[in-house]
Each structure stands twice: as C-alpha cells, then as structure tokens.
Design a protein around this motif. Sequence first.
Motif, PDB file in Angstrom:
ATOM      1  N   LEU A 366       2.676  -5.390  14.247  1.00  5.52           N
ATOM      2  CA  LEU A 366       3.546  -4.589  15.122  1.00  5.52           C
ATOM      3  C   LEU A 366       5.025  -4.665  14.799  1.00  5.52           C
ATOM      4  N   ARG A 367       5.477  -5.788  14.204  1.00  7.06           N
ATOM      5  CA  ARG A 367       6.887  -5.901  13.827  1.00  7.06           C
ATOM      6  C   ARG A 367       7.147  -5.402  12.404  1.00  7.06           C
ATOM      7  N   GLY A 368       6.087  -5.075  11.716  1.00  4.66           N
ATOM      8  CA  GLY A 368       6.261  -4.493  10.383  1.00  4.66           C
ATOM      9  C   GLY A 368       6.854  -5.450   9.366  1.00  4.66           C
ATOM     10  N   ILE A 369       6.419  -6.708   9.431  1.00  8.00           N
ATOM     11  CA  ILE A 369       6.942  -7.649   8.428  1.00  8.00           C
ATOM     12  C   ILE A 369       5.929  -7.865   7.303  1.00  8.00           C
ATOM     13  N   LEU A 370       6.434  -8.402   6.218  1.00  3.29           N
ATOM     14  CA  LEU A 370       5.609  -8.799   5.068  1.00  3.29           C
ATOM     15  C   LEU A 370       4.681  -7.693   4.565  1.00  3.29           C
ATOM     16  N   ASN A 371       5.223  -6.516   4.386  1.00  3.36           N
ATOM     17  CA  ASN A 371       4.413  -5.480   3.735  1.00  3.36           C
ATOM     18  C   ASN A 371       4.373  -5.787   2.240  1.00  3.36           C
ATOM     19  N   THR A 372       3.296  -6.426   1.848  1.00  6.31           N
ATOM     20  CA  THR A 372       3.125  -6.803   0.443  1.00  6.31           C
ATOM     21  C   THR A 372       1.922  -6.074  -0.156  1.00  6.31           C
ATOM     22  N   SER A 373       1.522  -4.979   0.484  1.00  6.56           N
ATOM     23  CA  SER A 373       0.362  -4.240  -0.039  1.00  6.56           C
ATOM     24  C   SER A 373       0.684  -3.675  -1.432  1.00  6.56           C
ATOM     25  N   TRP A 374      -0.354  -3.380  -2.200  1.00  8.49           N
ATOM     26  CA  TRP A 374      -0.176  -2.802  -3.544  1.00  8.49           C
ATOM     27  C   TRP A 374       0.866  -1.698  -3.453  1.00  8.49           C
ATOM     28  N   HIS A 375       1.804  -1.681  -4.377  1.00 13.44           N
ATOM     29  CA  HIS A 375       2.808  -0.624  -4.331  1.00 13.44           C
ATOM     30  C   HIS A 375       2.331   0.585  -5.131  1.00 13.44           C
ATOM     31  N   ARG A 376       2.303   1.739  -4.453  1.00 13.06           N
ATOM     32  CA  ARG A 376       1.764   2.963  -5.058  1.00 13.06           C
ATOM     33  C   ARG A 376       2.821   4.048  -5.116  1.00 13.06           C
ATOM     34  N   VAL A 377       2.890   4.740  -6.234  1.00 14.41           N
ATOM     35  CA  VAL A 377       3.762   5.921  -6.335  1.00 14.41           C
ATOM     36  C   VAL A 377       2.947   7.095  -6.883  1.00 14.41           C
ATOM     37  N   GLN A 378       3.260   8.284  -6.384  1.00 11.83           N
ATOM     38  CA  GLN A 378       2.544   9.486  -6.804  1.00 11.83           C
ATOM     39  C   GLN A 378       3.427  10.230  -7.804  1.00 11.83           C
ATOM     40  N   VAL A 379       2.906  10.422  -9.006  1.00 11.26           N
ATOM     41  CA  VAL A 379       3.714  11.052 -10.047  1.00 11.26           C
ATOM     42  C   VAL A 379       3.026  12.319 -10.558  1.00 11.26           C
ATOM     43  N   ARG A 380       3.851  13.339 -10.790  1.00  7.40           N
ATOM     44  CA  ARG A 380       3.328  14.605 -11.280  1.00  7.40           C
ATOM     45  C   ARG A 380       4.163  15.032 -12.482  1.00  7.40           C
ATOM     46  N   LEU A 381       3.481  15.569 -13.493  1.00  9.31           N
ATOM     47  CA  LEU A 381       4.158  16.078 -14.677  1.00  9.31           C
ATOM     48  C   LEU A 381       4.680  17.475 -14.318  1.00  9.31           C
ATOM     49  N   GLY A 382       5.968  17.706 -14.549  1.00  8.03           N
ATOM     50  CA  GLY A 382       6.518  19.013 -14.167  1.00  8.03           C
ATOM     51  C   GLY A 382       7.908  19.213 -14.739  1.00  8.03           C
ATOM     52  N   HIS A 383       8.562  20.253 -14.280  1.00  7.20           N
ATOM     53  CA  HIS A 383       9.903  20.541 -14.824  1.00  7.20           C
ATOM     54  C   HIS A 383      10.938  20.690 -13.733  1.00  7.20           C
TER      55      HIS A 383
END
Length: 383
Positions: A366-383
């Motif tokens: 509930l206090r939102g501490i220790l977020n150590t979950s796998w870090h994910r980023v969404q990447v798309r090939l584009g211009h």
Amino acid sequence: SDYTREPPRHPCLQVNSKEPFNAEPPRAALVSSYVTPVDLFYKRNHGPIPTVDDIERYRISVTGLVSNARELSMADIRKLRKYNVTATLQCAGNRRTAMSKTKKVRGVGWDVSAIGNAIWGGAKLCDVLELLGVPKLTTSTPLGGRHVEFVSIDKCKEEKGGPYKASIPLIQATNPEADVLLAYEMNGEPLNRDHGYPLRVIVPGVIGARSVKWLDAINIIAKECQGFFMQKDYKMFPPTVDWDNINWSTRRPQMDFPIQCAICSLNDVDVVKQRKVTISGYAASGGGRGIERVDISIDGGKKWIEAQRYQKSGLPYVADDTNSDKWAWVFFKAEAEIPGTAEIVAKAVDIAGNVQPQTVEEIWNLRGILNTSWHRVQVRLGH
Ligand code: MTE
Ligand code: MO
C-alpha cells in the motif's frame, strides 16, 4: 512551512513534488557517470531545506545510553580520521509510479532514478561513538535491542512539525566494517544544503530513509526510534494489507535494500530507429551484497542473455574483489537485435542468489515501497 529559502536546482531534474522538493534526473543522465554529479543526484525531502548559517556555533548533541554525553562541533568531527566511502543511496520509493499502475499506492511518485552513487567523505560513526565511551563492536558486548537514533534539524508534517528522525541497530553503528558515516563531503565538495549541510548520516546498503540529513542529535536508545518514518512508514506489507486493515506494529522498519536493477538507456515505451539496441542501466543490492549477474531478455522473459557488468574503471566487475566498491551500484550493458517490437526485460541476481520478483503484483504494498520487480520496457522499431 517556509519554502522561501530553497536552494537552486538543476533544470533537467524531473520534479515529482515541489513542496517538499522531490526530484530525480532523467534516465540517460543518471547512468552517464558512475559517480553521480551532485546536481543530478535525486533529492528526497519531507519539509523545507533548513539553513545552518553559523557553522562555528553548529553542534550535534550525543546523549542517551552513553557514559559521557556531550556536544560535538564540526571541528571535533573533522579531527577524527576522514574516510571516503563510495556508496549508493536509494529511496525505498524508487520505481513507485510503476507500482501504482496495478493498484494505486500512496506516496510521492518516482521513475527509476530515486537512486544515486556518491563519494561520501566524513568520520565513521563508530569513531564518534568511541569518543563518547561506546566501544567498537565486540562479540561480548551486550547490545540487546539498542539503536542509535539520528534526529534532524528539519521539520516535517508527518512528525507534526517536529524533526525527521530514524535509527539503526547499535551493532551496525559500532561496526567499523559497516562504514556508517557522519558525512560532511559529497564527491569531494562540502555537502550542499539539499543533501544535508553541514552534516548527514550515510548508512551504506540500507534504504535512503535511514541516512538522516542535517544532523542535530544522536541518541543511544534502548529500542528502535519511535518516529513516524520508522513506525508508520517505510515498512513492507503483504499485498493483502490495505488502509482499512493495516496494523503498523506487525512489521519491522525496513533496513537493507533488496536486489534491484533498471534499464536507463530506454524509456518504458520507446521507438528506436535501428534493430540493434543498447540495453544499459544500473544494478544494486543491500547489505553490501555484490551483483552476481544481470540477465536481459528481448522477448518478455522467455530467453535470456547475460549483460556485462562494470564499475568505475570500465573493467569487468568482480563481486567481492578488492578493486570493486562494495557499497556501490554496478552498471550493466548488453546489445541485442530486436524484431519489429520487443518487450525488453532486465533482472539482477546478487551474490546471495537473491533474484528480483517477476511481477509487481506479487510485491504490491500500500505504501508502494521496494518495487524491485523485473524492469520491462516496450520498444518498437520506427521512424
Ligand atoms: N533526512 C531528513 N532530515 N529529512 C528527510 O526528509 N529524507 C530521507 C533521507 N534523509 C530525509 C532525510 C529519505 S526518504 C531519503 S531517500 C534520503 O534522505 C534522500 O537523500 P538525498 O536527498 O540526499 O538524495
Ligand atoms: Mo526515501
């Protein structure tokens, strides 16, 4: 509260709260140097920045369970042997914004940059305590549940207008190898106001909340500090606990930081021009535990490759090596060719074999501490 005397800050900082001032650098800036420049170091405050105008008259009092309670001037602190400790400080709320996406949490939002690495210069707390008749760690010393409490000059609303405070176990405070400092320098310069001028505590390997800034008093107490930030905040609750069924006394104040890593070369949602992408960032663990490995995936976590790890020299990092900084983060880097779209994931393993949890749901609190979950980023090939 008086916010009319706040110090100047770097314009590139992302401001998460103005009063009190809470800000972090952009991801790319964070990992552009192993030692974080003071200007770019995240700033985490709970009230206005106090001013100490007359350094000649500045004193810290040391009281409680000591044989010779007394006041110490800056000159007294400077007379003690000076140590430079490279240590990473990380707020327990780092990556909180991402935790709120599953289910709302309370607290200042942070991206991945509520962390920084600095060279802290100052006296060891164990040397200061020895001056006052508290012996260095010996196995025969009966320490019980004793703590060393740090009280600040600043005032905050959580303490109903009283000072920010926190404590650490006496056994850690008196252990020379724990490298707990009363620091008056950051990266070779006198501490600036934002970071605790004239004197702050640095507790390596522990959540930032215990590294009290603008020190006013040190008290040796029979049990842990009863202040708000020890008892009603910075505790880790299971996902089932919410504001209507919380019982704060059932949990311990968080101390060590768990294993953490984040990708800083890419945003959470990013467009790249070439298939070949560089995946870089930081990894850090608490308690001086080194980084054993950083794994990278470009398919959301099905297949993995291992990233390279390094610290200051750029040479391969070896955990527990005499040339590596025990209390400092480790940078990682990998290169990969992505298909049209990719979910890039990073997860680290420390030398105790601790791994990051896969999802934020399993560690939601509930206090939102220790977020150590796998870090994910969404990447798309584009211009
Ligand atoms: N010390 C005082 N006196 N007041 C504070 O608000 N914030 C704590 C800690 N020490 C705080 C404090 C928290 S939660 C963190 S994460 C670190 O300081 C942040 O240190 P920094 O602002 O130097 O990065
Ligand atoms: Mo924090």
